[in-house]
Design a protein around this motif. Structure first.
Motif, PDB file in Angstrom:
ATOM      1  N   HIS A  87     -10.487   3.004  12.253  1.00 58.38           N
ATOM      2  CA  HIS A  87     -10.716   1.762  11.243  1.00 58.38           C
ATOM      3  C   HIS A  87     -11.869   2.107  10.623  1.00 58.38           C
ATOM      4  O   HIS A  87     -13.158   2.399  11.440  1.00 58.38           O
ATOM      5  CB  HIS A  87     -10.669   0.464  11.898  1.00 58.38           C
ATOM      6  N   SER A  88     -12.148   2.004   9.354  1.00 56.73           N
ATOM      7  CA  SER A  88     -13.485   2.367   8.744  1.00 56.73           C
ATOM      8  C   SER A  88     -13.660   1.616   7.669  1.00 56.73           C
ATOM      9  O   SER A  88     -12.632   1.400   6.566  1.00 56.73           O
ATOM     10  CB  SER A  88     -13.931   3.841   8.554  1.00 56.73           C
ATOM     11  N   LEU A  89     -14.775   1.014   7.219  1.00 58.87           N
ATOM     12  CA  LEU A  89     -15.198   0.325   6.087  1.00 58.87           C
ATOM     13  C   LEU A  89     -16.305   1.149   5.275  1.00 58.87           C
ATOM     14  O   LEU A  89     -16.782   0.394   4.225  1.00 58.87           O
ATOM     15  CB  LEU A  89     -15.360  -1.028   5.974  1.00 58.87           C
ATOM     16  N   GLU A  90     -16.457   2.084   5.748  1.00 54.59           N
ATOM     17  CA  GLU A  90     -17.719   3.042   5.156  1.00 54.59           C
ATOM     18  C   GLU A  90     -17.416   3.426   3.712  1.00 54.59           C
ATOM     19  O   GLU A  90     -16.244   3.771   3.357  1.00 54.59           O
ATOM     20  CB  GLU A  90     -17.981   4.256   5.827  1.00 54.59           C
ATOM     21  N   ARG A  91     -18.314   3.164   2.977  1.00 49.02           N
ATOM     22  CA  ARG A  91     -18.079   3.496   1.417  1.00 49.02           C
ATOM     23  C   ARG A  91     -17.241   4.944   1.034  1.00 49.02           C
ATOM     24  O   ARG A  91     -16.270   5.124   0.359  1.00 49.02           O
ATOM     25  CB  ARG A  91     -19.293   3.492   0.418  1.00 49.02           C
ATOM     26  N   ASP A  92     -17.863   5.934   1.641  1.00 43.37           N
ATOM     27  CA  ASP A  92     -17.224   7.304   1.694  1.00 43.37           C
ATOM     28  C   ASP A  92     -16.006   7.240   2.002  1.00 43.37           C
ATOM     29  O   ASP A  92     -14.975   7.891   1.336  1.00 43.37           O
ATOM     30  CB  ASP A  92     -18.100   8.216   2.063  1.00 43.37           C
ATOM     31  N   ASP A 109      -2.026  -1.280  -7.733  1.00 45.49           N
ATOM     32  CA  ASP A 109      -2.463  -2.468  -8.657  1.00 45.49           C
ATOM     33  C   ASP A 109      -3.761  -3.146  -8.074  1.00 45.49           C
ATOM     34  O   ASP A 109      -4.558  -3.842  -8.695  1.00 45.49           O
ATOM     35  CB  ASP A 109      -1.147  -3.434  -9.086  1.00 45.49           C
ATOM     36  N   LEU A 110      -3.564  -2.849  -6.746  1.00 45.36           N
ATOM     37  CA  LEU A 110      -4.545  -3.692  -5.621  1.00 45.36           C
ATOM     38  C   LEU A 110      -4.766  -3.152  -4.503  1.00 45.36           C
ATOM     39  O   LEU A 110      -3.691  -2.642  -4.077  1.00 45.36           O
ATOM     40  CB  LEU A 110      -3.685  -5.263  -5.478  1.00 45.36           C
ATOM     41  N   VAL A 111      -5.922  -2.869  -3.878  1.00 40.37           N
ATOM     42  CA  VAL A 111      -6.383  -2.414  -2.670  1.00 40.37           C
ATOM     43  C   VAL A 111      -7.000  -3.458  -1.897  1.00 40.37           C
ATOM     44  O   VAL A 111      -7.922  -4.025  -2.517  1.00 40.37           O
ATOM     45  CB  VAL A 111      -7.311  -1.413  -3.118  1.00 40.37           C
ATOM     46  N   PHE A 112      -6.347  -3.959  -0.941  1.00 43.29           N
ATOM     47  CA  PHE A 112      -6.730  -4.842   0.190  1.00 43.29           C
ATOM     48  C   PHE A 112      -8.021  -4.195   0.980  1.00 43.29           C
ATOM     49  O   PHE A 112      -7.626  -2.853   1.554  1.00 43.29           O
ATOM     50  CB  PHE A 112      -5.669  -5.504   0.898  1.00 43.29           C
ATOM     51  N   LEU A 139     -14.497   0.098  -4.159  1.00 39.98           N
ATOM     52  CA  LEU A 139     -13.439  -0.441  -4.851  1.00 39.98           C
ATOM     53  C   LEU A 139     -13.795  -0.863  -6.279  1.00 39.98           C
ATOM     54  O   LEU A 139     -12.948  -0.681  -7.250  1.00 39.98           O
ATOM     55  CB  LEU A 139     -12.751  -1.316  -4.323  1.00 39.98           C
ATOM     56  N   GLU A 140     -14.979  -1.191  -6.634  1.00 39.92           N
ATOM     57  CA  GLU A 140     -15.397  -1.620  -7.795  1.00 39.92           C
ATOM     58  C   GLU A 140     -15.451  -0.492  -8.659  1.00 39.92           C
ATOM     59  O   GLU A 140     -15.163  -0.546 -10.024  1.00 39.92           O
ATOM     60  CB  GLU A 140     -16.893  -2.320  -7.929  1.00 39.92           C
ATOM     61  N   GLU A 141     -15.916   0.614  -8.380  1.00 41.17           N
ATOM     62  CA  GLU A 141     -15.971   1.943  -8.941  1.00 41.17           C
ATOM     63  C   GLU A 141     -14.615   2.291  -9.591  1.00 41.17           C
ATOM     64  O   GLU A 141     -14.277   2.620 -10.701  1.00 41.17           O
ATOM     65  CB  GLU A 141     -16.405   3.187  -8.203  1.00 41.17           C
ATOM     66  N   ALA A 145     -13.193   1.835 -13.395  1.00 48.69           N
ATOM     67  CA  ALA A 145     -12.720   3.290 -13.957  1.00 48.69           C
ATOM     68  C   ALA A 145     -11.426   2.845 -14.490  1.00 48.69           C
ATOM     69  O   ALA A 145     -10.614   3.884 -15.080  1.00 48.69           O
ATOM     70  CB  ALA A 145     -12.778   4.557 -13.043  1.00 48.69           C
ATOM     71  N   GLY A 146     -10.637   1.975 -14.210  1.00 44.75           N
ATOM     72  CA  GLY A 146      -9.220   1.651 -14.719  1.00 44.75           C
ATOM     73  C   GLY A 146      -8.316   2.475 -13.774  1.00 44.75           C
ATOM     74  O   GLY A 146      -6.973   2.473 -14.358  1.00 44.75           O
ATOM     75  N   ARG A 147      -8.566   2.730 -12.596  1.00 51.94           N
ATOM     76  CA  ARG A 147      -7.788   3.451 -11.882  1.00 51.94           C
ATOM     77  C   ARG A 147      -7.038   2.592 -10.652  1.00 51.94           C
ATOM     78  O   ARG A 147      -5.859   2.928 -10.105  1.00 51.94           O
ATOM     79  CB  ARG A 147      -8.409   4.493 -11.059  1.00 51.94           C
ATOM     80  N   ILE A 148      -7.408   1.473 -10.538  1.00 48.25           N
ATOM     81  CA  ILE A 148      -6.791   0.389  -9.872  1.00 48.25           C
ATOM     82  C   ILE A 148      -6.791  -1.006 -10.730  1.00 48.25           C
ATOM     83  O   ILE A 148      -7.891  -1.201 -11.293  1.00 48.25           O
ATOM     84  CB  ILE A 148      -7.150   0.167  -8.553  1.00 48.25           C
ATOM     85  N   GLY A 149      -6.275  -1.797 -10.368  1.00 45.85           N
ATOM     86  CA  GLY A 149      -6.073  -3.021 -11.192  1.00 45.85           C
ATOM     87  C   GLY A 149      -7.196  -4.139 -10.625  1.00 45.85           C
ATOM     88  O   GLY A 149      -7.718  -4.967 -11.282  1.00 45.85           O
ATOM     89  N   GLY A 150      -7.515  -3.915  -9.373  1.00 44.38           N
ATOM     90  CA  GLY A 150      -8.426  -4.847  -8.712  1.00 44.38           C
ATOM     91  C   GLY A 150      -8.467  -4.692  -7.154  1.00 44.38           C
ATOM     92  O   GLY A 150      -7.695  -3.736  -6.605  1.00 44.38           O
ATOM     93  N   TYR A 151      -9.057  -5.555  -6.443  1.00 44.31           N
ATOM     94  CA  TYR A 151      -8.976  -5.327  -4.972  1.00 44.31           C
ATOM     95  C   TYR A 151      -9.258  -6.658  -4.359  1.00 44.31           C
ATOM     96  O   TYR A 151      -9.223  -7.792  -5.032  1.00 44.31           O
ATOM     97  CB  TYR A 151     -10.269  -4.461  -4.487  1.00 44.31           C
TER      98      TYR A 151
END
Length: 301
Positions: A87-92, A109-112, A139-141, A145-151
């Motif tokens: 499990h990791s939440l590191e940005r990279d 569409d959505l990344v949790f 995930l904001e990035e 960039a329009g690659r996902i709908g949101g998070y």
């Protein structure tokens, strides 16, 4: 209104078959994760999603399989100690895992952010929130960039334990975005007749579901049958109290789907008959008074 019945793929073995059943029945969302079905869920979903171009797709970032961990280590985006915990939440790492999800699924569409409280064992709240902010920044990035709908955040115990709150998550999203124009759009949490605090809170006009809806988030209820355990507790008396004539599963899901502030109830059904049974029940939701009678009965047991 009642929550929409949608496919959740946690603990689903035959993912492609379950997806075809649910999407043929009109499920508007599919919820999955890279680690589901021992890492096969994305691959199995891809061809089915191609057949249903309008269905919305939610996946997650955080947990990973052993094989995925080895790949992340080899590419230098994961620390060895995190690889051991899977499990990791590191940005990279969140960037890397989201790229792989997009490649595997074709669209997202959505990344949790997946159970951020899991990463918080031994951390104080400020450190945990810092990790969540890192994930949100990545995930904001993608969203910008329009690659996902949101998070969003998919949590099991983070809200109930007080490690996280909806106002705090919104603040972290604004910080990650650098403005009020963030892409934090979804919240997923367990809602069932076993974990019924969100239902009681919503009936009383408060709690995370109401806070999320007031903020314009899409709300998802996970584990409505509590991994199947709830079915054993669904006595004929309880089913009749909810609505006479229903199956135990349909009664349990009707109660959850009638929860104020809940947009989506995630379920899996082995056959189209089972799916339609639940969908028919959800077409006529319980009133707040009827639902309160159910929660009051459970509280009195």
């Amino acid at each position: 209104m009642t929550a929409a019945l949608c496919l959740g793929t946690y603990r689903v073995r035959a993912v492609s078959r379950a997806a075809r059943t649910a999407l043929a029945a009109g499920s508007p969302w599919v919820d999955t994760a890279p680690n589901y079905a021992r890492g096969r869920a994305h691959k199995e979903l891809r061809p089915v999603l191609g057949e249903y171009p309008t269905v919305r797709v939610a996946t997650k970032s955080g947990f990973f399989t052993e094989e995925q961990g080895r790949a992340a280590l080899a590419e230098g985006v994961l620390a060895r100690e995190e690889a051991a915990g899977r499990h990791s939440l590191e940005r990279d790492f969140v960037r890397w895992q989201t790229e792989r999800s997009l490649a595997a699924l074709g669209r997202v569409d959505l990344v949790f952010v997946h159970n951020p409280e899991h990463h918080g064992h031994g951390l104080d709240r400020a450190a945990l929130h810092g990790r969540v902010r890192q994930a949100f920044t990545a995930l904001e990035e993608f969203a910008h960039a329009g690659r996902i709908g949101g998070y969003g955040v998919a949590t099991w115990s983070g809200l109930a334990s007080g490690a996280l709150s909806v106002p705090e998550l919104l603040t972290l999203a604004r910080q990650a975005a650098g403005s009020a124009e963030h892409h934090f759009t979804g919240l997923q949490m367990p809602v069932s007749l076993i974990m019924d605090a969100p239902i009681t809170q919503a009936l009383n006009g408060g709690g995370p579901l109401v806070q999320a809806k007031d903020a314009g988030l899409i709300t998802f209820g996970s584990a409505p049958l509590h991994g199947g355990e709830l079915l054993e507790a669904m006595t004929p008396e309880l089913v009749n109290l909810i609505r006479p004539g229903l199956s135990a599963a349909a009664a349990a899901l009707l109660a959850v789907g009638s929860c104020p502030g809940l947009d989506v109830v995630l379920a899996s059904a082995s056959t189209r008959e089972h799916w339609d049974d639940v969908a028919k029940a959800l077409a006529a939701p319980l009133t707040a008074q009827e639902l309160r009678r159910v929660t009051d009965e459970l509280a009195g047991e």
